[in-house]
Design a protein around this motif. Structure first.
Motif, mmCIF file in Angstrom:
data_model
loop_
_atom_site.group_PDB
_atom_site.id
_atom_site.type_symbol
_atom_site.label_atom_id
_atom_site.label_comp_id
_atom_site.label_asym_id
_atom_site.label_seq_id
_atom_site.Cartn_x
_atom_site.Cartn_y
_atom_site.Cartn_z
ATOM 1 N N ALA A 3 27.524 27.869 37.259
ATOM 2 C CA ALA A 3 26.737 27.778 38.492
ATOM 3 C C ALA A 3 27.653 27.693 39.709
ATOM 4 C CB ALA A 3 25.808 26.568 38.438
ATOM 5 N N CYS A 4 28.717 26.948 39.599
ATOM 6 C CA CYS A 4 29.668 26.827 40.719
ATOM 7 C C CYS A 4 30.385 28.148 40.983
ATOM 8 C CB CYS A 4 30.687 25.738 40.436
ATOM 9 S SG CYS A 4 30.010 24.080 40.588
ATOM 10 N N MET A 5 30.717 28.864 39.935
ATOM 11 C CA MET A 5 31.422 30.138 40.121
ATOM 12 C C MET A 5 30.490 31.193 40.708
ATOM 13 S SD MET A 5 34.656 30.040 38.246
ATOM 14 C CE MET A 5 34.805 31.633 37.602
ATOM 15 N N ALA A 6 29.208 31.128 40.389
ATOM 16 C CA ALA A 6 28.252 32.116 40.867
ATOM 17 C C ALA A 6 27.808 31.839 42.297
ATOM 18 C CB ALA A 6 27.036 32.150 39.944
ATOM 19 N N ALA A 7 27.869 30.596 42.715
ATOM 20 C CA ALA A 7 27.418 30.234 44.065
ATOM 21 C C ALA A 7 28.390 30.790 45.100
ATOM 22 C CB ALA A 7 27.326 28.721 44.196
ATOM 23 N N PRO A 8 27.879 31.398 46.180
ATOM 24 C CA PRO A 8 28.774 31.938 47.207
ATOM 25 C C PRO A 8 29.422 30.799 48.003
ATOM 26 C CG PRO A 8 26.505 32.165 47.888
ATOM 27 C CD PRO A 8 26.485 31.645 46.483
ATOM 28 N N GLY A 9 30.671 30.944 48.277
ATOM 29 C CA GLY A 9 31.379 29.951 49.071
ATOM 30 C C GLY A 9 31.837 28.744 48.282
ATOM 31 N N CYS A 10 31.461 28.678 47.045
ATOM 32 C CA CYS A 10 31.871 27.530 46.246
ATOM 33 C C CYS A 10 33.368 27.615 45.958
ATOM 34 C CB CYS A 10 31.068 27.473 44.950
ATOM 35 S SG CYS A 10 31.400 26.016 43.954
ATOM 36 N N SER A 11 33.802 28.777 45.531
ATOM 37 C CA SER A 11 35.229 28.973 45.298
ATOM 38 C C SER A 11 35.534 30.460 45.326
ATOM 39 C CB SER A 11 35.651 28.378 43.958
ATOM 40 O OG SER A 11 34.958 29.032 42.924
ATOM 41 N N SER A 12 36.688 30.789 45.798
ATOM 42 C CA SER A 12 37.124 32.184 45.825
ATOM 43 C C SER A 12 38.436 32.275 45.076
ATOM 44 C CB SER A 12 37.321 32.662 47.258
ATOM 45 O OG SER A 12 36.102 32.672 47.944
ATOM 46 N N PHE A 13 38.464 33.177 44.133
ATOM 47 C CA PHE A 13 39.669 33.292 43.336
ATOM 48 C C PHE A 13 40.471 34.543 43.655
ATOM 49 C CE2 PHE A 13 37.041 30.549 40.595
ATOM 50 C CZ PHE A 13 37.887 29.464 40.545
ATOM 51 N N SER A 14 39.856 35.534 44.303
ATOM 52 C CA SER A 14 40.616 36.743 44.569
ATOM 53 C C SER A 14 41.379 36.601 45.900
ATOM 54 C CB SER A 14 39.696 37.963 44.628
ATOM 55 O OG SER A 14 38.922 37.936 45.801
ATOM 56 N N LYS A 15 42.507 37.248 45.938
ATOM 57 C CA LYS A 15 43.358 37.196 47.126
ATOM 58 C C LYS A 15 42.670 37.837 48.320
ATOM 59 C CE LYS A 15 48.064 38.387 48.481
ATOM 60 N NZ LYS A 15 49.318 39.018 48.042
ATOM 61 N N GLN A 16 41.976 38.933 48.094
ATOM 62 C CA GLN A 16 41.296 39.650 49.164
ATOM 63 C C GLN A 16 40.175 38.811 49.782
ATOM 64 O OE1 GLN A 16 42.250 42.464 50.483
ATOM 65 N NE2 GLN A 16 40.577 42.556 51.939
ATOM 66 N N SER A 17 39.409 38.104 48.963
ATOM 67 C CA SER A 17 38.310 37.295 49.510
ATOM 68 C C SER A 17 38.837 36.115 50.317
ATOM 69 C CB SER A 17 37.373 36.824 48.402
ATOM 70 O OG SER A 17 38.057 35.968 47.522
ATOM 71 N N ARG A 18 39.938 35.533 49.893
ATOM 72 C CA ARG A 18 40.548 34.439 50.680
ATOM 73 C C ARG A 18 41.054 34.973 52.009
ATOM 74 N NH1 ARG A 18 43.040 33.188 45.723
ATOM 75 N NH2 ARG A 18 44.991 34.001 46.519
ATOM 76 N N ARG A 19 41.628 36.167 52.004
ATOM 77 C CA ARG A 19 42.134 36.790 53.229
ATOM 78 C C ARG A 19 40.983 37.098 54.192
ATOM 79 N NH1 ARG A 19 45.480 41.475 51.585
ATOM 80 N NH2 ARG A 19 46.971 39.862 51.083
ATOM 81 N N GLU A 20 39.888 37.627 53.652
ATOM 82 C CA GLU A 20 38.730 37.925 54.494
ATOM 83 C C GLU A 20 38.117 36.655 55.083
ATOM 84 O OE1 GLU A 20 36.159 40.158 51.988
ATOM 85 O OE2 GLU A 20 37.381 41.978 52.121
ATOM 86 N N ALA A 21 38.061 35.601 54.306
ATOM 87 C CA ALA A 21 37.517 34.335 54.806
ATOM 88 C C ALA A 21 38.402 33.771 55.918
ATOM 89 C CB ALA A 21 37.389 33.333 53.663
ATOM 90 N N ALA A 22 39.710 33.880 55.750
ATOM 91 C CA ALA A 22 40.628 33.393 56.791
ATOM 92 C C ALA A 22 40.472 34.219 58.062
ATOM 93 C CB ALA A 22 42.070 33.460 56.285
#
Length: 84
Positions: free
Chosen positions: A15-34
């Protein structure tokens, strides 16, 4: 009891992995969030500077400017007539 704990932990983890914003594991998604955070902060700072400049431009003058005839200087002369 142990099986229930494992099942419950697995469900919570999924459930935590499926929820948006709970955690990001890919490098690209962390870069986009920053980048989104950077843009949001830059836009906020720009809006604050714009509001401050607008407020300063619309502020009335503290001392009104006198638009009249200039005052004449008064000169005094020694009229006692005492010459040495």
């Amino acid at each position: 009891m142990l099986e229930q704990f494992k099942t419950l932990t697995a469900v919570i983890l999924l459930a935590c992995m499926a929820a948006p914003g709970c955690s990001s594991f890919s490098k690209q998604s962390r870069r986009e969030a920053a980048y989104r955070k950077y843009v949001r902060k830059a836009r906020h700072d720009h809006d604050k500077r714009l509001a401050k400049a607008t407020k300063a431009a619309n502020r009335p003058l503290r001392k009104p400017v006198f638009v009249g005839e200039p005052t004449q200087t008064i000169t005094t002369t020694d009229s006692s007539g005492s010459e040495n």
